[in-house]
Scaffold this motif. Structure first.
Motif, PDB file in Angstrom:
ATOM      1  N   VAL A  97      26.813   0.248  44.109  1.00  0.00           N
ATOM      2  CA  VAL A  97      26.038   0.296  42.873  1.00  0.00           C
ATOM      3  C   VAL A  97      25.772  -1.130  42.386  1.00  0.00           C
ATOM      4  CG1 VAL A  97      26.045   1.020  40.453  1.00  0.00           C
ATOM      5  CG2 VAL A  97      26.978   2.538  42.210  1.00  0.00           C
ATOM      6  N   ALA A  98      24.503  -1.461  42.192  1.00  0.00           N
ATOM      7  CA  ALA A  98      24.146  -2.733  41.578  1.00  0.00           C
ATOM      8  C   ALA A  98      24.169  -2.564  40.065  1.00  0.00           C
ATOM      9  CB  ALA A  98      22.771  -3.180  42.044  1.00  0.00           C
ATOM     10  N   VAL A  99      24.570  -3.623  39.367  1.00  0.00           N
ATOM     11  CA  VAL A  99      24.649  -3.571  37.906  1.00  0.00           C
ATOM     12  C   VAL A  99      23.711  -4.619  37.330  1.00  0.00           C
ATOM     13  CG1 VAL A  99      26.141  -3.685  35.885  1.00  0.00           C
ATOM     14  CG2 VAL A  99      27.064  -2.843  38.067  1.00  0.00           C
ATOM     15  N   LEU A 100      22.830  -4.168  36.458  1.00  0.00           N
ATOM     16  CA  LEU A 100      21.861  -5.045  35.810  1.00  0.00           C
ATOM     17  C   LEU A 100      22.245  -5.184  34.341  1.00  0.00           C
ATOM     18  CD1 LEU A 100      19.077  -6.515  36.328  1.00  0.00           C
ATOM     19  CD2 LEU A 100      18.029  -4.498  35.267  1.00  0.00           C
ATOM     20  N   TYR A 101      22.644  -6.385  33.955  1.00  0.00           N
ATOM     21  CA  TYR A 101      22.987  -6.660  32.562  1.00  0.00           C
ATOM     22  C   TYR A 101      21.750  -7.238  31.869  1.00  0.00           C
ATOM     23  CZ  TYR A 101      27.773  -6.363  34.367  1.00  0.00           C
ATOM     24  OH  TYR A 101      28.935  -5.947  34.986  1.00  0.00           O
ATOM     25  N   ILE A 102      21.324  -6.576  30.802  1.00  0.00           N
ATOM     26  CA  ILE A 102      20.222  -7.090  29.996  1.00  0.00           C
ATOM     27  C   ILE A 102      20.812  -7.540  28.666  1.00  0.00           C
ATOM     28  CG2 ILE A 102      17.933  -6.670  29.043  1.00  0.00           C
ATOM     29  CD1 ILE A 102      17.595  -4.354  30.965  1.00  0.00           C
ATOM     30  N   HIS A 103      20.876  -8.851  28.501  1.00  0.00           N
ATOM     31  CA  HIS A 103      21.534  -9.451  27.337  1.00  0.00           C
ATOM     32  C   HIS A 103      20.495  -9.801  26.275  1.00  0.00           C
ATOM     33  CE1 HIS A 103      23.535 -12.721  25.005  1.00  0.00           C
ATOM     34  NE2 HIS A 103      24.616 -11.988  25.221  1.00  0.00           N
ATOM     35  N   ALA A 104      20.664  -9.213  25.095  1.00  0.00           N
ATOM     36  CA  ALA A 104      19.813  -9.499  23.942  1.00  0.00           C
ATOM     37  C   ALA A 104      18.393  -8.984  24.135  1.00  0.00           C
ATOM     38  CB  ALA A 104      19.808 -10.984  23.605  1.00  0.00           C
ATOM     39  N   LEU A 105      18.260  -7.660  24.131  1.00  0.00           N
ATOM     40  CA  LEU A 105      16.940  -7.036  24.156  1.00  0.00           C
ATOM     41  C   LEU A 105      16.084  -7.516  22.994  1.00  0.00           C
ATOM     42  CD1 LEU A 105      18.327  -3.506  24.925  1.00  0.00           C
ATOM     43  CD2 LEU A 105      16.596  -4.612  26.356  1.00  0.00           C
ATOM     44  N   SER A 199       9.635  -7.411  22.659  1.00  0.00           N
ATOM     45  CA  SER A 199      10.794  -6.880  23.371  1.00  0.00           C
ATOM     46  C   SER A 199      10.424  -5.659  24.203  1.00  0.00           C
ATOM     47  CB  SER A 199      11.906  -6.520  22.380  1.00  0.00           C
ATOM     48  OG  SER A 199      12.486  -7.678  21.821  1.00  0.00           O
ATOM     49  N   ASN A 200       9.568  -4.810  23.689  1.00  0.00           N
ATOM     50  CA  ASN A 200       9.078  -3.647  24.423  1.00  0.00           C
ATOM     51  C   ASN A 200       8.388  -4.090  25.709  1.00  0.00           C
ATOM     52  OD1 ASN A 200       7.224  -1.575  25.336  1.00  0.00           O
ATOM     53  ND2 ASN A 200       7.249  -0.622  23.318  1.00  0.00           N
ATOM     54  N   GLN A 201       7.469  -4.996  25.586  1.00  0.00           N
ATOM     55  CA  GLN A 201       6.701  -5.450  26.749  1.00  0.00           C
ATOM     56  C   GLN A 201       7.585  -6.169  27.761  1.00  0.00           C
ATOM     57  OE1 GLN A 201       3.880  -7.673  24.336  1.00  0.00           O
ATOM     58  NE2 GLN A 201       2.263  -6.197  24.792  1.00  0.00           N
ATOM     59  N   THR A 202       8.521  -6.971  27.258  1.00  0.00           N
ATOM     60  CA  THR A 202       9.393  -7.728  28.162  1.00  0.00           C
ATOM     61  C   THR A 202      10.349  -6.812  28.902  1.00  0.00           C
ATOM     62  OG1 THR A 202       9.226  -9.631  26.673  1.00  0.00           O
ATOM     63  CG2 THR A 202      11.004  -9.667  28.298  1.00  0.00           C
ATOM     64  N   LEU A 203      10.893  -5.822  28.214  1.00  0.00           N
ATOM     65  CA  LEU A 203      11.777  -4.860  28.874  1.00  0.00           C
ATOM     66  C   LEU A 203      11.039  -4.120  29.978  1.00  0.00           C
ATOM     67  CD1 LEU A 203      14.404  -3.285  29.187  1.00  0.00           C
ATOM     68  CD2 LEU A 203      13.652  -1.794  27.313  1.00  0.00           C
ATOM     69  N   ARG A 204       9.816  -3.742  29.743  1.00  0.00           N
ATOM     70  CA  ARG A 204       9.028  -3.066  30.784  1.00  0.00           C
ATOM     71  C   ARG A 204       8.898  -3.961  32.022  1.00  0.00           C
ATOM     72  NH1 ARG A 204       6.264   1.495  29.086  1.00  0.00           N
ATOM     73  NH2 ARG A 204       6.306   1.861  26.823  1.00  0.00           N
ATOM     74  N   GLU A 205       8.671  -5.238  31.792  1.00  0.00           N
ATOM     75  CA  GLU A 205       8.566  -6.179  32.909  1.00  0.00           C
ATOM     76  C   GLU A 205       9.882  -6.255  33.689  1.00  0.00           C
ATOM     77  OE1 GLU A 205       7.906 -11.003  33.547  1.00  0.00           O
ATOM     78  OE2 GLU A 205       7.239 -10.050  31.682  1.00  0.00           O
ATOM     79  N   VAL A 206      11.003  -6.278  32.962  1.00  0.00           N
ATOM     80  CA  VAL A 206      12.324  -6.329  33.609  1.00  0.00           C
ATOM     81  C   VAL A 206      12.539  -5.079  34.464  1.00  0.00           C
ATOM     82  CG1 VAL A 206      14.810  -6.233  33.164  1.00  0.00           C
ATOM     83  CG2 VAL A 206      13.372  -7.827  31.878  1.00  0.00           C
ATOM     84  N   LEU A 207      12.209  -3.920  33.945  1.00  0.00           N
ATOM     85  CA  LEU A 207      12.426  -2.688  34.704  1.00  0.00           C
ATOM     86  C   LEU A 207      11.505  -2.596  35.909  1.00  0.00           C
ATOM     87  CD1 LEU A 207      13.059   0.032  31.971  1.00  0.00           C
ATOM     88  CD2 LEU A 207      14.702  -1.250  33.319  1.00  0.00           C
ATOM     89  N   ARG A 208      10.281  -3.054  35.773  1.00  0.00           N
ATOM     90  CA  ARG A 208       9.383  -3.042  36.935  1.00  0.00           C
ATOM     91  C   ARG A 208       9.909  -3.950  38.035  1.00  0.00           C
ATOM     92  NH1 ARG A 208       5.251  -2.831  32.825  1.00  0.00           N
ATOM     93  NH2 ARG A 208       5.084  -5.102  32.829  1.00  0.00           N
ATOM     94  N   ARG A 209      10.498  -5.048  37.634  1.00  0.00           N
ATOM     95  CA  ARG A 209      11.010  -6.001  38.621  1.00  0.00           C
ATOM     96  C   ARG A 209      12.289  -5.518  39.287  1.00  0.00           C
ATOM     97  NH1 ARG A 209      12.724 -12.365  37.481  1.00  0.00           N
ATOM     98  NH2 ARG A 209      13.690 -12.729  39.519  1.00  0.00           N
TER      99      ARG A 209
END
Length: 367
Positions: A97-105, A199-209
């Motif tokens: 399992v890979a773990v993706l930490y998103i710090h400070a949405l 933050s909405n737009q940036t999170l979408r970019e993170v998830l796509r990547r």
């Protein structure tokens, strides 16, 4: 491993440094998405992302903090601790399992000790289809002027009017009216916005990547404010789907010791909400089977929480407020979302760590 209390910070700037240093020392792949504005102390703001594991992993766990900025004081502490927790990291690694930490949405809110973004938007009400009519909240409209009076602290008449509303309608309806979100008052509380935030737009970019290769995706989003002090409520954070709820309860309920609640059936401390952040998992990672929870840690009673938010929001609307009042309002706001004691911090880390182990076990179980 560090002591549980050692992962927590006294400012966003300190939290960011501790997270990046911990992730770098652990050899994680780090990327940063810089915010367009500066922080309270002139510091750079960013949504920082650290991947622990293969970018091609079919099983991915997201652990995120500061959807509501001031709540990042808690969530960041969990993430920093995790970067130093070799037993935890080995458990995820051995399970594939890979773990993706998103710090400070929401780094702006984190830095300025606000719940909302720089657009005055509650990020967890902002994931709407803005091409369609937005949800209405007439109950909030009734309360808007009472919630944000001309002066702070509020007058005795204002306090009495709020108390009369609660007595007439009940505390649950008061909570729902205030917190479920609204799109009519741009200067109001729990404003969901009329367009996607940064933050909405940036999170979408993170998830796509990072999320497009996952076949199974889990998400633990860290929050504070509701419930008994120090208790981490596992709130179902998926669409209203019976199979997903059954799966979440199988993964996280600990044989009934750590129950998964849901606002769909009224078992959660949260009111029923719309525009929730986790919906982006379905939109940006449609190939993955998604299962998520919000870990909601209790702090203060709901009436105190709302009053702290009212005061902080009033302050935002009245920048001319004297320094002494400003400091008192900000201190009350921080205390409503972050209990600065070693006992509370230890409770937070222990429960978060348990939920993360549970998520890995769920993700790696046979289909």
């Amino acid at each position: 491993m560090i002591a549980p209390q050692a992962g927590f910070s006294s400012s966003y700037a300190q939290a960011r440094v501790r997270f990046l240093e911990g992730a770098a020392a652990a050899g994680m792949a780090i990327s940063s998405h810089n915010h367009p504005l500066a922080g309270r102390d002139g510091e750079t703001l960013a949504m920082d992302v650290a991947l622990d594991g293969s970018p091609d992993a079919e099983r991915l766990l997201i652990v995120s903090s500061a959807c509501h900025g001031a709540e990042g004081y808690c969530g960041s502490g969990v993430q920093v601790f995790a970067t130093h927790d070799e037993e935890w990291r080995a458990h995820a690694r051995d399970a594939g399992v890979a773990v993706l930490y998103i710090h400070a949405l929401n780094p702006h809110g984190f830095s300025w000790v606000r719940r909302v973004t720089q657009e005055n938007v509650d990020l967890n009400r902002n994931f709407q289809d803005f091409g369609q009519p937005l949800p209405q909240n007439p109950a909030y409209a009734e309360l808007h002027d009472l919630l944000l009076p001309a002066q702070w602290p509020p007058t005795a008449d204002n306090v009495a009017a709020i108390q009369a509303y609660v007595q007439a309608h009940g505390i649950a309806r008061y909570q729902a009216a205030v917190t479920q979100g609204q799109h009519a008052f741009a200067d109001g509380m729990f404003f969901g916005g009329t367009a996607p935030t940064w933050s909405n737009q940036t999170l979408r970019e993170v998830l796509r990547r990072h999320g497009r290769k996952a076949r199974r995706l889990a998400w633990i989003d860290l929050h504070t404010g509701l419930g008994p002090p120090g208790l981490g409520e596992r709130i179902f954070a998926c669409a209203d789907d019976a199979a997903a709820l059954q799966r979440a309860r199988r993964w996280w309920d600990g044989g009934g010791k750590t129950p998964v609640t849901s606002f769909y059936d009224g078992s959660s401390t949260s009111a029923r909400l719309t525009g929730l952040m986790w919906s982006v998992a379905y939109a940006e990672c449609p190939q993955a089977e998604y299962t998520g929870i919000a870990m909601e840690y209790g702090t203060v009673p709901i009436t105190e929480l709302i009053d702290a938010l009212r005061g902080e929001h009033w302050l935002h609307l009245h920048p001319e407020a004297p320094a002494e009042l400003r400091e008192a309002i900000k201190a009350r706001m921080l205390a409503a979302f972050y209990v600065d004691t070693d006992e509370w911090k230890a409770q937070i880390v222990v429960q978060a760590r348990q939920s993360m182990f549970q998520a890995v076990d769920g993700l790696s179980a046979p289909d």
